[in-house]
Design a protein around this motif. Structure first.
Motif, PDB file in Angstrom:
ATOM      1  N   VAL A  62       0.832  -1.210   0.000  1.00 36.70           N
ATOM      2  CA  VAL A  62       0.000   0.000   0.000  1.00 36.70           C
ATOM      3  C   VAL A  62       0.864   1.255   0.000  1.00 36.70           C
ATOM      4  CG1 VAL A  62      -1.699   1.340   1.301  1.00 36.70           C
ATOM      5  CG2 VAL A  62      -1.933  -1.157   1.135  1.00 36.70           C
ATOM      6  N   ALA A  63       1.859   1.311   0.911  1.00 38.12           N
ATOM      7  CA  ALA A  63       2.690   2.512   1.052  1.00 38.12           C
ATOM      8  C   ALA A  63       3.463   2.817  -0.222  1.00 38.12           C
ATOM      9  CB  ALA A  63       3.653   2.335   2.221  1.00 38.12           C
ATOM     10  N   ASP A  64       3.868   1.782  -0.929  1.00 39.37           N
ATOM     11  CA  ASP A  64       4.703   1.979  -2.116  1.00 39.37           C
ATOM     12  C   ASP A  64       3.922   2.530  -3.301  1.00 39.37           C
ATOM     13  OD1 ASP A  64       7.445   1.692  -3.012  1.00 39.37           O
ATOM     14  OD2 ASP A  64       6.706   0.182  -4.412  1.00 39.37           O
ATOM     15  N   LYS A  65       2.612   2.625  -3.158  1.00 39.23           N
ATOM     16  CA  LYS A  65       1.786   3.118  -4.269  1.00 39.23           C
ATOM     17  C   LYS A  65       1.324   4.553  -4.062  1.00 39.23           C
ATOM     18  CE  LYS A  65       0.310  -1.446  -5.680  1.00 39.23           C
ATOM     19  NZ  LYS A  65       1.454  -2.051  -5.002  1.00 39.23           N
ATOM     20  N   ILE A  66       1.766   5.170  -2.974  1.00 40.04           N
ATOM     21  CA  ILE A  66       1.362   6.546  -2.669  1.00 40.04           C
ATOM     22  C   ILE A  66       2.536   7.478  -2.935  1.00 40.04           C
ATOM     23  CG2 ILE A  66       0.468   8.100  -0.911  1.00 40.04           C
ATOM     24  CD1 ILE A  66      -0.590   5.623   0.559  1.00 40.04           C
ATOM     25  N   PRO A  67       2.402   8.421  -3.877  1.00 38.98           N
ATOM     26  CA  PRO A  67       3.496   9.359  -4.161  1.00 38.98           C
ATOM     27  C   PRO A  67       3.972  10.056  -2.890  1.00 38.98           C
ATOM     28  CG  PRO A  67       1.743   9.582  -5.781  1.00 38.98           C
ATOM     29  CD  PRO A  67       1.209   8.674  -4.719  1.00 38.98           C
ATOM     30  N   ALA A  68       5.263  10.289  -2.801  1.00 40.92           N
ATOM     31  CA  ALA A  68       5.923  10.891  -1.635  1.00 40.92           C
ATOM     32  C   ALA A  68       6.101   9.857  -0.531  1.00 40.92           C
ATOM     33  CB  ALA A  68       5.189  12.118  -1.119  1.00 40.92           C
ATOM     34  N   VAL A  69       5.026   9.143  -0.179  1.00 39.48           N
ATOM     35  CA  VAL A  69       5.150   8.091   0.826  1.00 39.48           C
ATOM     36  C   VAL A  69       6.077   6.993   0.320  1.00 39.48           C
ATOM     37  CG1 VAL A  69       3.916   6.334   2.163  1.00 39.48           C
ATOM     38  CG2 VAL A  69       2.884   8.579   1.796  1.00 39.48           C
ATOM     39  N   SER A  71       8.687   7.294  -1.528  1.00 38.97           N
ATOM     40  CA  SER A  71      10.088   7.700  -1.377  1.00 38.97           C
ATOM     41  C   SER A  71      10.562   7.529   0.068  1.00 38.97           C
ATOM     42  CB  SER A  71      10.273   9.159  -1.814  1.00 38.97           C
ATOM     43  OG  SER A  71       9.984   9.296  -3.197  1.00 38.97           O
ATOM     44  N   VAL A  72       9.681   7.892   1.011  1.00 37.69           N
ATOM     45  CA  VAL A  72      10.004   7.689   2.433  1.00 37.69           C
ATOM     46  C   VAL A  72      10.155   6.195   2.719  1.00 37.69           C
ATOM     47  CG1 VAL A  72       9.182   7.982   4.796  1.00 37.69           C
ATOM     48  CG2 VAL A  72       8.836   9.804   3.121  1.00 37.69           C
ATOM     49  N   ASN A  73       9.264   5.409   2.147  1.00 39.37           N
ATOM     50  CA  ASN A  73       9.331   3.958   2.329  1.00 39.37           C
ATOM     51  C   ASN A  73      10.634   3.394   1.783  1.00 39.37           C
ATOM     52  OD1 ASN A  73       8.100   1.258   2.874  1.00 39.37           O
ATOM     53  ND2 ASN A  73       8.180   1.083   0.651  1.00 39.37           N
ATOM     54  N   ASP A  74      11.090   3.913   0.627  1.00 42.95           N
ATOM     55  CA  ASP A  74      12.346   3.441   0.048  1.00 42.95           C
ATOM     56  C   ASP A  74      13.535   3.754   0.961  1.00 42.95           C
ATOM     57  OD1 ASP A  74      11.458   2.180  -2.229  1.00 42.95           O
ATOM     58  OD2 ASP A  74      11.536   3.969  -3.477  1.00 42.95           O
ATOM     59  N   ILE A  75      13.486   4.900   1.635  1.00 41.85           N
ATOM     60  CA  ILE A  75      14.560   5.249   2.570  1.00 41.85           C
ATOM     61  C   ILE A  75      14.595   4.253   3.726  1.00 41.85           C
ATOM     62  CG2 ILE A  75      15.356   6.976   4.232  1.00 41.85           C
ATOM     63  CD1 ILE A  75      14.220   9.121   2.355  1.00 41.85           C
ATOM     64  N   ILE A  76      13.425   3.961   4.277  1.00 43.26           N
ATOM     65  CA  ILE A  76      13.342   2.995   5.377  1.00 43.26           C
ATOM     66  C   ILE A  76      13.802   1.613   4.928  1.00 43.26           C
ATOM     67  CG2 ILE A  76      11.748   1.814   6.942  1.00 43.26           C
ATOM     68  CD1 ILE A  76      10.010   4.361   6.872  1.00 43.26           C
ATOM     69  N   GLN A  77      13.398   1.234   3.707  1.00 42.21           N
ATOM     70  CA  GLN A  77      13.698  -0.102   3.201  1.00 42.21           C
ATOM     71  C   GLN A  77      15.162  -0.279   2.787  1.00 42.21           C
ATOM     72  OE1 GLN A  77      11.627  -2.575   3.342  1.00 42.21           O
ATOM     73  NE2 GLN A  77       9.886  -1.378   4.021  1.00 42.21           N
ATOM     74  N   THR A  78      15.949   0.789   2.830  1.00 40.06           N
ATOM     75  CA  THR A  78      17.370   0.669   2.487  1.00 40.06           C
ATOM     76  C   THR A  78      18.077  -0.313   3.398  1.00 40.06           C
ATOM     77  OG1 THR A  78      17.419   2.942   1.638  1.00 40.06           O
ATOM     78  CG2 THR A  78      19.528   1.957   2.210  1.00 40.06           C
ATOM     79  N   VAL A  79      17.590  -0.432   4.613  1.00 41.50           N
ATOM     80  CA  VAL A  79      18.143  -1.409   5.565  1.00 41.50           C
ATOM     81  C   VAL A  79      17.367  -2.721   5.505  1.00 41.50           C
ATOM     82  CG1 VAL A  79      18.565  -1.907   8.002  1.00 41.50           C
ATOM     83  CG2 VAL A  79      18.998   0.385   7.102  1.00 41.50           C
ATOM     84  N   GLY A 142       3.369  12.008 -10.184  1.00 46.54           N
ATOM     85  CA  GLY A 142       2.985  10.988  -9.210  1.00 46.54           C
ATOM     86  C   GLY A 142       1.990   9.965  -9.720  1.00 46.54           C
ATOM     87  N   LEU A 143       1.452  10.170 -10.908  1.00 51.79           N
ATOM     88  CA  LEU A 143       0.429   9.254 -11.429  1.00 51.79           C
ATOM     89  C   LEU A 143       0.979   7.859 -11.719  1.00 51.79           C
ATOM     90  CD1 LEU A 143      -1.473  11.647 -13.881  1.00 51.79           C
ATOM     91  CD2 LEU A 143      -2.136  10.966 -11.560  1.00 51.79           C
ATOM     92  N   ALA A 144       2.298   7.766 -11.986  1.00 51.91           N
ATOM     93  CA  ALA A 144       2.883   6.472 -12.343  1.00 51.91           C
ATOM     94  C   ALA A 144       3.158   5.598 -11.131  1.00 51.91           C
ATOM     95  CB  ALA A 144       4.187   6.688 -13.119  1.00 51.91           C
ATOM     96  N   ALA A 145       3.154   6.187  -9.935  1.00 51.50           N
ATOM     97  CA  ALA A 145       3.538   5.432  -8.734  1.00 51.50           C
ATOM     98  C   ALA A 145       2.757   4.129  -8.555  1.00 51.50           C
ATOM     99  CB  ALA A 145       3.408   6.320  -7.493  1.00 51.50           C
ATOM    100  N   LEU A 147       1.124   2.292 -10.760  1.00 50.02           N
ATOM    101  CA  LEU A 147       1.396   1.356 -11.847  1.00 50.02           C
ATOM    102  C   LEU A 147       2.790   0.754 -11.732  1.00 50.02           C
ATOM    103  CD1 LEU A 147      -0.142   3.336 -14.859  1.00 50.02           C
ATOM    104  CD2 LEU A 147      -1.139   1.402 -13.613  1.00 50.02           C
ATOM    105  N   VAL A 148       3.784   1.621 -11.472  1.00 53.94           N
ATOM    106  CA  VAL A 148       5.156   1.133 -11.340  1.00 53.94           C
ATOM    107  C   VAL A 148       5.275   0.202 -10.142  1.00 53.94           C
ATOM    108  CG1 VAL A 148       7.550   1.807 -10.903  1.00 53.94           C
ATOM    109  CG2 VAL A 148       6.145   3.165 -12.465  1.00 53.94           C
ATOM    110  N   SER A 149       4.665   0.589  -9.031  1.00 53.58           N
ATOM    111  CA  SER A 149       4.714  -0.239  -7.829  1.00 53.58           C
ATOM    112  C   SER A 149       4.051  -1.594  -8.049  1.00 53.58           C
ATOM    113  CB  SER A 149       4.024   0.483  -6.674  1.00 53.58           C
ATOM    114  OG  SER A 149       4.008  -0.319  -5.518  1.00 53.58           O
TER     115      SER A 149
END
Length: 206
Positions: A62-69, A71-79, A142-145, A147-149
């Motif tokens: 769910v989080a990975d499909k919301i623009p801006a959220v 990107s924050v999720n990707d930062i957290i998921q770096t670990v 942000g419209l592609a988020a 679909l890409v996710s």
């Protein structure tokens, strides 16, 4: 060789979605007779682990499909994603699956090696994903988020299933992922170069 393909496919899947391969591998260990995770990794198929990874999987989807959220999720998921990659590479490469019935000798003397390989592979996939997403969001407002996710989730699921049941196919999918990653990296470099050139031109005109 097949053990390596199993581990690589699972680790790459973790680079796209940390919880997908953990949940699917744990569930497969529980419900598929031909899949047996080694005792050292048996905790991933416990009731608690399946509930936790299942809930976290839904949250990440769910989080990975919301623009801006996203990107924050990707930062957290770096670990998280590299850690997951290490776990699933270690567990998957040492598991009995439909195609592998004697994985005991794979990296038997250096049990930490598959974990390290999984960490590095998942980190590499995550890095490309995290670098590509802002470009897609910026280009489409942000419209592609979503679909890409969704495509990334589907790729993670396909890689996981292929790694467990058809390792050769997982190798082919991984090769395709590498080609796509090279394309994304080159496109990002061209985009950055164009921005710098545009900025330099504006400074010169001023």
């Amino acid at each position: 060789m097949l053990e390596f393909l199993v581990g690589s496919g699972l680790a790459a899947a973790a680079g796209l979605n940390a919880w997908m391969p953990l949940f699917v591998l744990g569930l497969a260990d529980r419900v598929v007779p031909a899949v047996h995770v080694p005792e050292a990794w048996a905790w991933i198929s416990s009731d608690i682990a399946l509930w936790v990874t299942g809930i976290l999987l839904v949250i990440e989807i769910v989080a990975d499909k919301i623009p801006a959220v996203d990107s924050v999720n990707d930062i957290i998921q770096t670990v998280v994603r590299p850690a997951s990659g290490g776990i699933v590479f270690g567990a998957g490469s040492a598991s009995e699956t439909v195609r592998i019935d004697d994985p005991a000798s794979f990296f038997a003397d250096n049990a930490w090696v598959p974990v390290l390989i999984g960490v590095l592979l998942a980190l590499a996939v995550h890095a490309v994903k995290a670098a590509a997403r802002p470009l897609a969001n910026l280009a489409t407002a942000g419209l592609a988020a979503p679909l890409v996710s969704t495509a990334e989730d589907a790729s993670s699921f396909a890689l996981t299933l292929a790694a467990i049941f058809v390792p050769i196919l997982a190798g082919l999918l991984l090769a395709g992922l590498i080609v796509a990653a090279v394309f994304v990296v080159r496109r990002r470099r061209r985009s950055l170069a164009a921005r710098r050139k545009s900025a330099a031109g504006q400074d010169g005109s001023d």
